[in-house]
Design a protein around this motif. Structure first.
Motif, PDB file in Angstrom:
ATOM      1  N   TYR A 125    -104.056  19.699   3.213  1.00 53.30           N
ATOM      2  CA  TYR A 125    -104.058  20.251   4.109  1.00 53.30           C
ATOM      3  C   TYR A 125    -105.151  20.737   4.908  1.00 53.30           C
ATOM      4  O   TYR A 125    -104.146  20.474   6.535  1.00 53.30           O
ATOM      5  N   VAL A 126    -105.961  20.227   4.669  1.00 46.02           N
ATOM      6  CA  VAL A 126    -106.903  19.645   6.024  1.00 46.02           C
ATOM      7  C   VAL A 126    -106.314  18.855   6.757  1.00 46.02           C
ATOM      8  O   VAL A 126    -106.887  18.775   7.816  1.00 46.02           O
ATOM      9  N   GLY A 127    -106.442  17.283   6.213  1.00 46.95           N
ATOM     10  CA  GLY A 127    -105.402  16.393   6.572  1.00 46.95           C
ATOM     11  C   GLY A 127    -103.973  17.242   7.695  1.00 46.95           C
ATOM     12  O   GLY A 127    -104.376  16.554   8.890  1.00 46.95           O
ATOM     13  N   GLU A 128    -103.469  17.770   7.450  1.00 45.57           N
ATOM     14  CA  GLU A 128    -102.116  18.504   7.874  1.00 45.57           C
ATOM     15  C   GLU A 128    -102.798  19.200   9.092  1.00 45.57           C
ATOM     16  O   GLU A 128    -101.857  19.947  10.095  1.00 45.57           O
ATOM     17  N   GLY A 129    -104.316  19.506   9.296  1.00 45.92           N
ATOM     18  CA  GLY A 129    -105.091  20.475  10.229  1.00 45.92           C
ATOM     19  C   GLY A 129    -105.157  21.357   9.996  1.00 45.92           C
ATOM     20  O   GLY A 129    -105.806  22.218  10.760  1.00 45.92           O
ATOM     21  N   GLY A 130    -104.990  22.386   8.930  1.00 46.73           N
ATOM     22  CA  GLY A 130    -105.931  22.806   8.479  1.00 46.73           C
ATOM     23  C   GLY A 130    -106.902  23.241   8.066  1.00 46.73           C
ATOM     24  O   GLY A 130    -107.816  22.563   7.317  1.00 46.73           O
ATOM     25  N   ARG A 131    -107.595  24.605   7.296  1.00 52.80           N
ATOM     26  CA  ARG A 131    -108.723  24.693   6.686  1.00 52.80           C
ATOM     27  C   ARG A 131    -108.955  25.189   5.672  1.00 52.80           C
ATOM     28  O   ARG A 131    -107.989  25.640   4.723  1.00 52.80           O
ATOM     29  N   SER A 132    -109.787  24.349   4.427  1.00 53.17           N
ATOM     30  CA  SER A 132    -109.227  23.768   3.015  1.00 53.17           C
ATOM     31  C   SER A 132    -109.481  25.641   2.526  1.00 53.17           C
ATOM     32  O   SER A 132    -108.817  25.898   1.582  1.00 53.17           O
TER      33      SER A 132
ATOM     34  N   ARG B 231    -111.505  13.830  13.724  1.00 52.14           N
ATOM     35  CA  ARG B 231    -111.279  15.087  14.269  1.00 52.14           C
ATOM     36  C   ARG B 231    -111.977  15.899  12.982  1.00 52.14           C
ATOM     37  O   ARG B 231    -112.118  15.468  11.814  1.00 52.14           O
ATOM     38  N   ILE B 232    -112.953  17.063  13.290  1.00 49.65           N
ATOM     39  CA  ILE B 232    -112.939  17.518  12.986  1.00 49.65           C
ATOM     40  C   ILE B 232    -112.780  18.752  11.926  1.00 49.65           C
ATOM     41  O   ILE B 232    -111.806  19.341  12.226  1.00 49.65           O
ATOM     42  N   ALA B 233    -112.998  18.849  10.154  1.00 49.47           N
ATOM     43  CA  ALA B 233    -112.387  19.163   9.507  1.00 49.47           C
ATOM     44  C   ALA B 233    -113.296  20.537   8.777  1.00 49.47           C
ATOM     45  O   ALA B 233    -114.188  20.369   9.184  1.00 49.47           O
ATOM     46  N   SER B 234    -112.137  21.312   8.277  1.00 52.42           N
ATOM     47  CA  SER B 234    -112.927  22.515   7.147  1.00 52.42           C
ATOM     48  C   SER B 234    -113.119  22.412   6.136  1.00 52.42           C
ATOM     49  O   SER B 234    -111.786  22.379   5.540  1.00 52.42           O
ATOM     50  N   VAL B 235    -113.595  22.218   5.272  1.00 53.16           N
ATOM     51  CA  VAL B 235    -113.816  22.056   4.464  1.00 53.16           C
ATOM     52  C   VAL B 235    -115.334  23.207   3.625  1.00 53.16           C
ATOM     53  O   VAL B 235    -115.497  23.826   3.513  1.00 53.16           O
ATOM     54  N   PRO B 236    -115.106  23.755   2.144  1.00 57.15           N
ATOM     55  CA  PRO B 236    -115.954  24.422   1.934  1.00 57.15           C
ATOM     56  C   PRO B 236    -118.095  24.533   1.843  1.00 57.15           C
ATOM     57  O   PRO B 236    -118.259  25.134   1.765  1.00 57.15           O
ATOM     58  N   TRP B 237    -117.916  22.383   2.517  1.00 57.97           N
ATOM     59  CA  TRP B 237    -119.180  22.576   2.686  1.00 57.97           C
ATOM     60  C   TRP B 237    -119.398  22.174   4.203  1.00 57.97           C
ATOM     61  O   TRP B 237    -120.757  22.168   4.459  1.00 57.97           O
ATOM     62  N   GLY B 238    -118.081  22.629   4.745  1.00 54.45           N
ATOM     63  CA  GLY B 238    -119.298  23.149   6.534  1.00 54.45           C
ATOM     64  C   GLY B 238    -117.369  21.973   7.359  1.00 54.45           C
ATOM     65  O   GLY B 238    -116.522  21.588   6.602  1.00 54.45           O
ATOM     66  N   GLU B 239    -117.738  22.238   8.562  1.00 56.11           N
ATOM     67  CA  GLU B 239    -116.906  21.322   9.504  1.00 56.11           C
ATOM     68  C   GLU B 239    -118.390  20.075  10.061  1.00 56.11           C
ATOM     69  O   GLU B 239    -118.876  19.944  10.138  1.00 56.11           O
TER      70      GLU B 239
ATOM     71  N   ALA C  97    -115.122  14.685   5.007  1.00 56.35           N
ATOM     72  CA  ALA C  97    -114.324  15.945   4.756  1.00 56.35           C
ATOM     73  C   ALA C  97    -113.789  14.653   3.556  1.00 56.35           C
ATOM     74  O   ALA C  97    -113.590  15.244   2.091  1.00 56.35           O
ATOM     75  N   LEU C  98    -112.931  13.648   3.417  1.00 53.25           N
ATOM     76  CA  LEU C  98    -111.874  13.402   2.929  1.00 53.25           C
ATOM     77  C   LEU C  98    -112.968  12.590   1.647  1.00 53.25           C
ATOM     78  O   LEU C  98    -112.972  12.732   0.460  1.00 53.25           O
ATOM     79  N   GLY C  99    -114.217  12.097   2.587  1.00 53.95           N
ATOM     80  CA  GLY C  99    -115.321  11.308   1.006  1.00 53.95           C
ATOM     81  C   GLY C  99    -115.483  12.471   0.019  1.00 53.95           C
ATOM     82  O   GLY C  99    -115.995  12.109  -1.745  1.00 53.95           O
TER      83      GLY C  99
END
Length: 192
Positions: free
Chosen positions: A57-64, A102-110, A116-118
């Protein structure tokens, strides 16, 4: 492999390992406890597949944060298929190289998508160990994955504080001669 360059190949390798473990899952083990103590095996499988959908979902452009870290109930014999669907989705979602920047939003930050994928490389690798303890304790797990995941964990997770917003227990002791998976599990708060 340096996941800061392109974490996709190592993430696919982690998914390969998960596929082998999911194939060993049997319905009679679903309620067994796991090293990830908040989950029995069924809940851990749901959380693991949910995490794959979450980073897709993050890769699709959403926020985790906008999707749960688990999936709806799955029949006990249908976990390999559920993982397969998640894998197709995440592979497609991250196929464009530009998403790594691209900046991704995951539980530990943007942060940039590659980082993020790492983080999800660490997640998939660690949960492989958790699952293996229940379904195939004798399985030879990919040591390279654990080395990458441990490096990510040591760089990104503080030793203190743990709990609350840092969803891991205190670092646990590991024997001096422990293999890399045992060291990874201990760093993430599992009793080994």
């Amino acid at each position: 492999m340096d996941t800061t360059l392109d974490p996709r190949p190592v993430y696919q390798r982690a998914l390969d390992q998960l596929e082998k473990l999911f194939a060993a899952v049997t319905p009679d083990r679903m309620t067994r406890p796991t090293a990830c103590t908040e989950y029995d095996l069924r809940a851990l499988l749901s959380h693991t597949v949910g995490g794959i959908h979450r980073i897709a979902y993050v890769g699709e452009g959403g926020r985790s944060e906008d999707v749960p870290a688990w999936i709806e109930p799955v029949a006990d014999d249908a976990w390999p298929a559920a993982l397969g669907r998640a894998r197709v989705r995440v592979t497609t979602a991250w196929s464009d190289d530009e998403k790594l920047e691209r900046i991704a939003s995951v539980p530990w930050g943007e942060l940039p998508g590659r980082f993020a994928l790492g983080g999800y490389v660490m997640e998939a690798t660690t949960h492989s160990w958790d699952i293996a303890q229940v379904v195939a304790p004798e399985a030879a797990l990919d040591e390279h994955l654990a080395q990458v995941a441990l490096a990510i964990a040591e760089q990104t997770l503080p030793t203190d504080p743990r709990g609350g917003e840092v969803p891991f227990g205190p670092v646990q002791p590991a024997p001096a001669d422990a293999d890399v998976y045992t060291r990874l599990a201990a760093w993430l708060g599992r009793e080994v």
